[in-house]
Structure formats: C-alpha cells, structure tokens
Design an enzyme around this catalytic site. Structure first.
Site, mmCIF file in Angstrom:
data_model
loop_
_atom_site.group_PDB
_atom_site.id
_atom_site.type_symbol
_atom_site.label_atom_id
_atom_site.label_comp_id
_atom_site.label_asym_id
_atom_site.label_seq_id
_atom_site.Cartn_x
_atom_site.Cartn_y
_atom_site.Cartn_z
ATOM 1 N N ARG A 51 0.734 -1.368 0.098
ATOM 2 C CA ARG A 51 0.131 -0.055 -0.025
ATOM 3 C C ARG A 51 0.895 1.145 -0.087
ATOM 4 O O ARG A 51 0.514 2.339 -0.731
ATOM 5 C CB ARG A 51 -1.004 0.098 1.107
ATOM 6 C CG ARG A 51 -2.240 -0.350 0.997
ATOM 7 C CD ARG A 51 -2.734 -1.153 2.510
ATOM 8 N NE ARG A 51 -1.645 -2.076 2.859
ATOM 9 C CZ ARG A 51 -1.745 -3.390 2.315
ATOM 10 N NH1 ARG A 51 -2.760 -3.536 1.546
ATOM 11 N NH2 ARG A 51 -0.783 -4.375 2.616
ATOM 12 N N THR A 52 1.605 1.477 0.875
ATOM 13 C CA THR A 52 2.500 2.555 1.089
ATOM 14 C C THR A 52 3.195 3.065 -0.121
ATOM 15 O O THR A 52 3.160 4.147 -0.552
ATOM 16 C CB THR A 52 3.445 2.611 2.403
ATOM 17 O OG1 THR A 52 2.574 2.126 3.508
ATOM 18 C CG2 THR A 52 3.825 3.866 2.713
ATOM 19 N N LYS A 80 25.364 -3.821 -0.888
ATOM 20 C CA LYS A 80 26.839 -3.866 -1.109
ATOM 21 C C LYS A 80 27.636 -3.230 0.227
ATOM 22 O O LYS A 80 28.699 -2.783 0.142
ATOM 23 C CB LYS A 80 27.363 -2.970 -2.413
ATOM 24 C CG LYS A 80 26.716 -3.782 -3.492
ATOM 25 C CD LYS A 80 27.034 -2.735 -4.939
ATOM 26 C CE LYS A 80 26.249 -3.071 -5.993
ATOM 27 N NZ LYS A 80 26.059 -1.998 -6.846
ATOM 28 N N ARG A 101 10.883 3.809 3.605
ATOM 29 C CA ARG A 101 10.759 2.773 4.655
ATOM 30 C C ARG A 101 12.025 2.292 4.943
ATOM 31 O O ARG A 101 12.829 1.642 4.029
ATOM 32 C CB ARG A 101 9.590 1.956 4.162
ATOM 33 C CG ARG A 101 9.590 0.760 5.056
ATOM 34 C CD ARG A 101 8.187 -0.302 4.649
ATOM 35 N NE ARG A 101 7.029 0.770 5.012
ATOM 36 C CZ ARG A 101 5.645 0.255 4.991
ATOM 37 N NH1 ARG A 101 5.739 -1.217 4.643
ATOM 38 N NH2 ARG A 101 4.538 0.955 5.077
ATOM 39 N N HIS A 129 4.641 5.695 11.510
ATOM 40 C CA HIS A 129 4.101 5.617 10.185
ATOM 41 C C HIS A 129 3.242 6.675 10.134
ATOM 42 O O HIS A 129 2.139 6.615 9.735
ATOM 43 C CB HIS A 129 3.449 4.118 10.119
ATOM 44 C CG HIS A 129 3.139 3.981 8.776
ATOM 45 N ND1 HIS A 129 3.450 4.740 7.676
ATOM 46 C CD2 HIS A 129 3.011 2.684 8.252
ATOM 47 C CE1 HIS A 129 2.977 4.075 6.464
ATOM 48 N NE2 HIS A 129 2.740 2.776 6.856
HETATM 49 N N1 CP Z 1 -0.430 -0.096 5.863
HETATM 50 C C1 CP Z 1 0.678 -0.225 5.119
HETATM 51 O O1 CP Z 1 1.807 0.118 5.540
HETATM 52 O O2 CP Z 1 0.858 -1.293 4.216
HETATM 53 P P1 CP Z 1 2.044 -1.626 3.735
HETATM 54 O O3 CP Z 1 3.107 -2.213 4.507
HETATM 55 O O4 CP Z 1 1.643 -2.646 2.586
HETATM 56 O O5 CP Z 1 2.632 -0.493 2.917
#
Ligand code: CP
Length: 305
Positions: A51-52, A80, A101, A129
């Site tokens: 999603r993100t 590396k 991320r 998040h």
């Molecule tokens: N909600 C969320 O962070 O989903 P993903 O881990 O798929 O990005």
C-alpha cells in the site's frame, strides 16, 4: 525545506489543512492532474510494502509527476554496504522528494539530516508511520465527521504496531478522545507511549484483553495484525497470531455505527465475512491514503493549485 518524520511534525492546524486539501483532491481530481508536471518522487523501500509504496507512486502519477525507486534493500546498493546517508545524497540528484521505509528506527531521520530534498518517513521499524496516520485521520474525519469526542479501540499487536504508536500520538491532541487498548499481555502498548504520550497529556485510557468485553462501547475499532517480522522467535508469533479474530458474532455486539479500520495487510484478525458489513471501512481507507499522499506531496513541495 520540510520533512515528515512523525505525525507531530504538523500542528493540528496544519493537519487540518492537509486533510482539507486531500478532500478537495477527492472531489476535484482533474484540478490537480498536472500539479506536479516535471517533478519526480523517489520511493526508497528497504522493507516490503504494497500500500504505502504503491499509493505514493499512484499519488505522484495522479499529480502528473513521475516516480523511480527500489522496493527492497536487496535490489539496491544497500546490499553492497552503502549507507542511508550516501544513498539519499545520490537520490537528491535524481528526484524532488522521497518516501523512505526502513526496518531501522530513525533511518529516515538520518537521511533527512543530509538530504537535499524533502524526506517522508514511510515507516521506520516499530517506531512511526506518519502517512498511515494521516490516512487514518482522513478516514475518521470523512466517515465520522470529527476527530474529537470519540472512543477508539486499538486491538492486536500494540507493542510492535507502528501505525498504532503514530495514531495515538496524533489523536491525543484532539478533545475528549478515549482510548481502549485491547491486546494480550505480551503485546501491550509500549511503556514510553503510556508515560510520554498518554500520561503526559493527562489522557484517559484503559487496557483490556478481551475484545468482546469492550466492543459495545467503541465508536471506532482499529484492528492490527501481529507483526511477524518484529518477533524474535517463531514460537511466540504462532502462539499469538490468532489471538483476535473479528467475526460477525463480535460485530453483532458493536454499535450500529461503529467503524472498523485496519492499516492492512490483514492476515487472520478480521474474518472475510466482515468485509461486506457497511461498518468495515478498511478498503475505503486505502483510497483515502492516495488522496492524503497527494496532498502531502503538494504541501512538502510547496505547490499551490
Ligand atoms: N499499511 C501499510 O503500511 O501497508 P504496506 O506495508 O503494504 O505498505
């Protein structure tokens, strides 16, 4: 230049502006279709995501911009031994804004210190998040009509669930929000959230183990999966993974207007039979995630439409 590391990086007034912009994008998408023509978003994902990452990419494409990036550490030069600091220095030459991320808490913060472009924390370890939080706030505000005077139950893995930590931090700033934390003893909300966020703000909350005992008092139920990737041993995960399963029977105990949110991915914690219940809004939440990320990109790039 601004970055987004934590939900508290925006004041309550700034959050309201981002959500207002996201709502306008929802209503008038064509107005924003070329807002980011010529701009590039980099998605640097050292940890898996559906999603993100894809909602960021969808957001930039819907603004007329372009995207580049990597979806795993293994497919980047991190494999590396390249540092996050060196990587962001490169990316600053290729893109105008970046979403990162990383499994290590604080990695996006390290990147932001040397970055030439705005950095958005797209999830760092079990820490924060913030763009999921903006998504959650937009979902609640759009479907409940308010962010204050609510009782919210947060259920599941409250220890490792970074979406929960971020959402609690954001919601304590609104009036008369009551928290009910529903978890097994081993997955309780971390003590730093209890002490530095809840107690420090004089926040009313309670902690319980059984969902059935409290579901009837909730306006919102925020379900979370048990975060397999953060467990130290498989045995503990297997023992706890199906501790909560929201099913039709439990939904029958809830208020007729209680909304069920989930940051997703779902594993077993919500039975698929709940998906058709009008109170289940976790797939609508996904759509709000695109509008909110469009609004965030425009805000951080200081693009006015
Ligand atoms: N909600 C969320 O962070 O989903 P993903 O881990 O798929 O990005």
């Amino acid at each position: 230049m601004r970055h987004l590391m934590s939900p508290l990086d925006f004041s309550v007034e700034e959050v309201a502006k981002v959500l207002d912009l996201a709502s306008d994008i929802e209503k008038n998408p064509a107005k924003y279709a070329h807002a980011c023509d010529g701009k590039v978003l980099a998605t640097l994902f050292y940890e898996p995501s559906t999603r993100t990452r894809l909602s960021f990419e969808s957001a930039m494409i819907h603004l007329g911009g372009q995207v580049l990036g990597f979806s795993s550490a293994a497919s980047s030069s991190a494999s590396k031994g390249e540092s996050v600091s060196d990587t962001i220095r490169m990316i600053s030459c290729y893109a105008d804004i970046c979403a990162m991320r990383h499994p290590k808490e604080g990695a996006p913060m390290v990147a932001s210190a040397v970055s030439g472009i705005p950095v958005i924390n797209a999830g760092d370890g079990g820490h924060q998040h913030p763009t999921q939080t903006l998504t959650d706030l937009m979902t609640i505000r759009s479907l409940k009509g308010r962010l204050d005077h609510i009782t919210i139950g947060l259920c599941g893995d409250l220890k490792f669930g970074r979406t929960v930590h971020s959402l609690v931090k954001a919601l304590v700033r609104y009036e008369n929000v009551r928290f009910v934390f529903i978890s097994p003893e081993e997955l309780r909300i971390p003590s730093y959230i209890r002490e530095e966020v809840l107690d420090a703000n004089g926040q009313e909350y309670k902690e319980v183990e059984r969902l059935e005992d409290v579901i009837g008092e909730l306006d919102l139920l925020y379900m979370t999966r048990v975060q397999k990737e953060r467990f130290f041993n498989e045995e503990d995960y297997v023992r706890l993974k199906d501790f909560y399963i929201l099913n039709k029977e439990k939904m029958d105990l809830a208020k007729p207007d209680m909304l069920v949110l989930h940051p997703l991915p779902r594993v077993n914690e919500i039975s698929v039979e709940v998906d058709n219940d009008p109170r289940a809004v976790y797939f609508k939440q996904v759509q709000y995630g695109v509008y909110v990320r469009m609004a965030l990109i425009l805000t951080l790039l200081e693009v006015n439409v």
